[in-house]
Design a protein around this motif. Structure first.
Motif, mmCIF file in Angstrom:
data_model
loop_
_atom_site.group_PDB
_atom_site.id
_atom_site.type_symbol
_atom_site.label_atom_id
_atom_site.label_comp_id
_atom_site.label_asym_id
_atom_site.label_seq_id
_atom_site.Cartn_x
_atom_site.Cartn_y
_atom_site.Cartn_z
ATOM 1 N N PRO A 1 0.833 -1.208 0.000
ATOM 2 C CA PRO A 1 0.000 0.000 0.000
ATOM 3 C C PRO A 1 0.865 1.254 0.000
ATOM 4 C CG PRO A 1 0.053 -0.975 2.193
ATOM 5 C CD PRO A 1 0.778 -1.927 1.285
ATOM 6 N N THR A 2 0.557 2.177 -0.889
ATOM 7 C CA THR A 2 1.284 3.450 -0.895
ATOM 8 C C THR A 2 0.284 4.570 -0.613
ATOM 9 O OG1 THR A 2 1.110 3.445 -3.316
ATOM 10 C CG2 THR A 2 3.170 2.653 -2.373
ATOM 11 N N ASP A 3 0.110 5.527 -1.514
ATOM 12 C CA ASP A 3 -0.893 6.579 -1.355
ATOM 13 C C ASP A 3 -1.169 7.186 -2.730
ATOM 14 O OD1 ASP A 3 1.132 8.612 -1.839
ATOM 15 O OD2 ASP A 3 1.772 8.317 0.239
ATOM 16 N N SER A 4 -2.050 8.163 -2.759
ATOM 17 C CA SER A 4 -2.473 8.720 -4.054
ATOM 18 C C SER A 4 -1.600 9.873 -4.529
ATOM 19 C CB SER A 4 -3.931 9.205 -3.956
ATOM 20 O OG SER A 4 -4.055 10.191 -2.945
ATOM 21 N N GLU A 5 -0.685 10.329 -3.706
ATOM 22 C CA GLU A 5 0.165 11.453 -4.103
ATOM 23 C C GLU A 5 1.179 10.984 -5.148
ATOM 24 O OE1 GLU A 5 3.234 14.679 -2.071
ATOM 25 O OE2 GLU A 5 1.794 13.606 -0.818
#
Length: 349
Positions: A240-244
């Protein structure tokens, strides 16, 4: 000066002595076979063991199968995990001609040292040990006698072979202090048998798991040394990372992104910050591709050696048999000294 600061202050002189007279030292180190060894093990301990072995230090590596059940109800596939650990040790460069690799359960005399050692510590001292506290909290179970006495078992591990040097991280210093205390109290009570071991602080920063938490077999966030290249790629893709879109190194705010950057950096010898700048606005897909390439390139030689060893299981089994054999000889010699010191030798009666 606290224990950590005092240990750090001693490191330069200790490292110099190791470099000049490696023959004066014997180290004890090891792992619990609760699952497959991972990148955190490699960078945190295995690489250091190989370095010390290659420096000429007599090296004992314990596969602590008895300690698997300190914080769990079942021992699991311990035989499979022991075999896997052996393959990783040998593939990483541990040489059975220079290092003794052995298992707890195969060395009865080592475990018998627990009895006199337990008489040298108080219940309060055991309850104060931070590892006992943290393992108890993580297990969610009642405190078992084995977990409470875990630090004493570790003291027996170190003292059975008269280890005088133990490579550890900062969080393990209390174990070494208790081992020193046990050795000192035994010597004062019965006569000198054991050296008081010195801690050798490892400088490698803790490698986070793929999700930013501590890398752990139980969390399922680790890259096992035995993974294939495809399995590694799949594990990294699931991270899991992020939307940035812009990649930046910020472990607190962006744990997944930062964990991947750290993993790639330790594998290719760069820094997380430089890699973040290199990726820039190309997003998490580019980050995961870079990390996958870095890990797979780094592990390729290890995997090749491991596969060759796996094709010869009789050799791997022989390594453990010979290691157990040597550990038993050493343990019996030490136990004989302990019995003589305590006056429990009755052959002449």
């Amino acid at each position: 000066m606290d224990s950590y600061a005092a240990t750090v202050a001693r490191m330069p002189a200790l490292e110099q002595r190791i470099a000049e007279h490696p023959e004066e030292f014997r180290i004890l180190t090891g792992d619990r076979p609760t699952g497959r060894l991972h990148l955190g093990h490699y960078f945190g301990t295995i690489r250091e063991r190989v370095r010390l072995q290659d420096a000429g230090i007599d090296t004992f590596v314990l596969i602590a199968d008895y300690q698997v059940i300190t914080d769990r109800e079942a021992i699991g596939d311990v035989a499979g995990h022991v075999a896997s650990a052996l393959l990783d040790y040998l593939a990483a460069g541990l040489d059975p001609e220079r290092s003794t690799i052995f298992a707890h359960s195969a060395v009865p005399a080592l475990n018998q040292l627990m009895l006199p050692f337990l008489s040298l510590v108080t219940e309060a001292e055991l309850h104060r040990n931070p590892t006992v506290k943290s393992e108890l909290a993580a297990s969610g179970r009642a405190l078992s006698g084995l977990l409470l006495t875990y630090p004493v078992h570790q003291a027996a591990d170190i003292c059975f072979c008269k280890g005088n040097l133990v490579p550890v991280g900062k969080d393990q210093l209390p174990h070494i202090e208790l081992t020193r205390t046990i050795a000192r109290r035994f010597n004062e009570r019965y006569g000198r048998v054991f050296p008081e071991p010195a801690a050798l602080l490892t400088e490698t920063a803790e490698l986070p798991g793929l999700d930013g938490r501590k890398m752990s077999k139980s969390y399922g966030n680790a890259i096992a040394l035995s993974m294939t290249a495809d399995e590694t790629a799949a594990a990294i893709r699931r991270t899991p990372t992020d939307s940035e879109r812009r990649i930046s190194y910020d472990p607190a705010a962006r744990p997944g992104v930062s964990a991947l950057l750290t993993t790639a950096a330790v594998c290719n010898g760069s820094s997380p910050e430089l890699l973040a700048e290199e990726i820039g606005d190309r997003g998490s897909a580019a980050l995961k591709a870079l990390t996958t390439d870095a890990v797979n390139s780094f592990l390729a030689p290890h995997r090749e050696r491991r596969a060759e060893l796996a094709d010869d299981p009789s050799y791997v089994a022989e390594v453990l048999r010979r290691g157990n054999e040597r550990a038993n000889v050493v343990a019996e010699e030490t136990l004989t000294e302990v019995r003589e010191a305590m006056g429990t030798v009755y052959a002449a009666l």
